[in-house]
Design an enzyme around this catalytic site. Structure first.
Site: not given
Ligand SMILES: NC(=O)c1ccc[n+]([C@@H]2O[C@H](COP(=O)([O-])OP(=O)(O)OC[C@H]3O[C@@H](n4cnc5c(N)ncnc54)[C@H](OP(=O)(O)O)[C@@H]3O)[C@@H](O)[C@H]2O)c1
Length: 283
Positions: A55, A60, A119, A172, A199, A248, A251
């Site tokens: 994604d 980004y 988005h 999403q 998230s 990675i 998860n």
């Molecule tokens: N459409 C939208 O508006 C929108 C908004 C937000 C997000 N998104 C998408 O959704 C994806 C995921 O959401 P997100 O990036 O906001 O947050 P998330 O996936 O909920 O959390 C990511 C955070 O958690 C940490 N993490 C990952 N795996 C972990 C584990 N096993 N143990 C402990 N910490 C862990 C990561 O750090 P490390 O990298 O250091 O592991 C990072 O700091 C985004 O990357 C994006 O692609 C879309």
């Protein structure tokens, strides 16, 4: 490939499901991977581990690196599903959508996107129907296999369906055990879309939560794994972000867990916790 796939499609005014495709339910998020080389490396680790869905988004600023990883990974293009998004500030007209879809294809180095999302609801309410018409053109032109939305609330979905020839295949939105959004999930399903949980770890804010630690201890997994499997078991497309090779893999391994005995304990974590932004409540 590791993990289940879901069928997505677009509800027509006749009530049929058009342009259906299969989406790997689990994928890698790539938000906050702007630093040079970071996204490419994370995608390569993920693809090697068994992820088959990435994604990304124009905002980004890493579509080029996603494309590089796809070109280098040695996996057939047809085996990997790529989601990218139309920046809401670019969602201004029919022509702008077509132009920005082409620009994303170019940055990704692909002939076709798998899933192209608006988005967030375009700021100008008056151009939303036209923007969706542009998305439908991208679908019909074969520039993307599926189209959808992100951060749409019930009222945005209802308005879109008034003029849509194809409904969105996904919505999403932020979803995790601390933000379960039953009404938004219902609204998403009502228009024929599949919820896509972004998230899913609440941006990492909740991985040290003591209640989650207790639940994870009882399951025999890590806290992050318990939260991710909760999203997967609800049937949501789930896209945690990590740029760390071990996390990675950790998860992805959540997919093999059985969390049945702790499901009720996870369900009661709900606290309407928004970890990022929430455009679903905008007009
Ligand atoms: N459409 C939208 O508006 C929108 C908004 C937000 C997000 N998104 C998408 O959704 C994806 C995921 O959401 P997100 O990036 O906001 O947050 P998330 O996936 O909920 O959390 C990511 C955070 O958690 C940490 N993490 C990952 N795996 C972990 C584990 N096993 N143990 C402990 N910490 C862990 C990561 O750090 P490390 O990298 O250091 O592991 C990072 O700091 C985004 O990357 C994006 O692609 C879309």
């Amino acid at each position: 490939m590791h993990g289940p796939t879901l069928t997505i499609g677009h509800r027509t005014p006749e009530g049929e499901l058009a342009h259906t495709s299969e989406v790997p339910q689990f994928g890698l998020g790539t938000f906050l991977m702007k630093e040079s080389g970071l996204c490419r490396q994370a995608c390569l680790w993920a693809l090697e581990a068994g992820y088959r869905h990435i994604d990304t988004a124009k905002v980004y600023e890493n579509e080029v690196e996603v494309g590089e990883a796809l070109a280098e990974c040695g996996i057939e293009r047809s085996e990997v599903f790529v989601t990218t998004k139309l920046r809401s500030l670019d969602a201004t007209s029919y022509d702008a959508v077509l132009e920005h879809c082409q620009a994303s294809l170019e940055r990704l180095g692909l002939e076709q996107i798998d899933l192209y999302l608006v988005h967030a609801p375009p700021p100008d309410i008056d151009c939303r129907a036209e923007v969706w018409r542009g998305m439908e053109a991208c679908l019909e032109n074969g520039w993307t296999k599926a189209i959808g939305v992100s951060n749409y609330g019930r009222h945005h979905l209802d308005a879109l369906m008034q003029t849509a020839r194809y409904g969105p295949s996904v919505n999403q939105v932020e979803i995790h055990p601390w933000l379960q959004r039953p009404d938004l999930i219902a609204a998403t399903l009502e228009v024929g879309a599949v919820p896509m949980a972004y998230s899913p770890l609440a941006r990492g804010h909740k991985v040290e939560d003591p209640q989650l630690a207790e639940i994870a201890g009882a399951i025999g997994c890590t806290p992050a794994q318990a939260a991710l499997k909760w999203c997967m078991d609800r049937g949501y497309i789930t896209i945690p972000k990590s740029s760390n090779e071990q996390r990675i893999a950790e998860n992805l391994a959540a997919l093999d867990l059985d969390i049945e005995d702790q499901r009720d304990a996870l369900d009661v974590l709900e606290e309407n916790y928004i970890s990022g932004w929430d455009p679903t409540t905008e007009p």
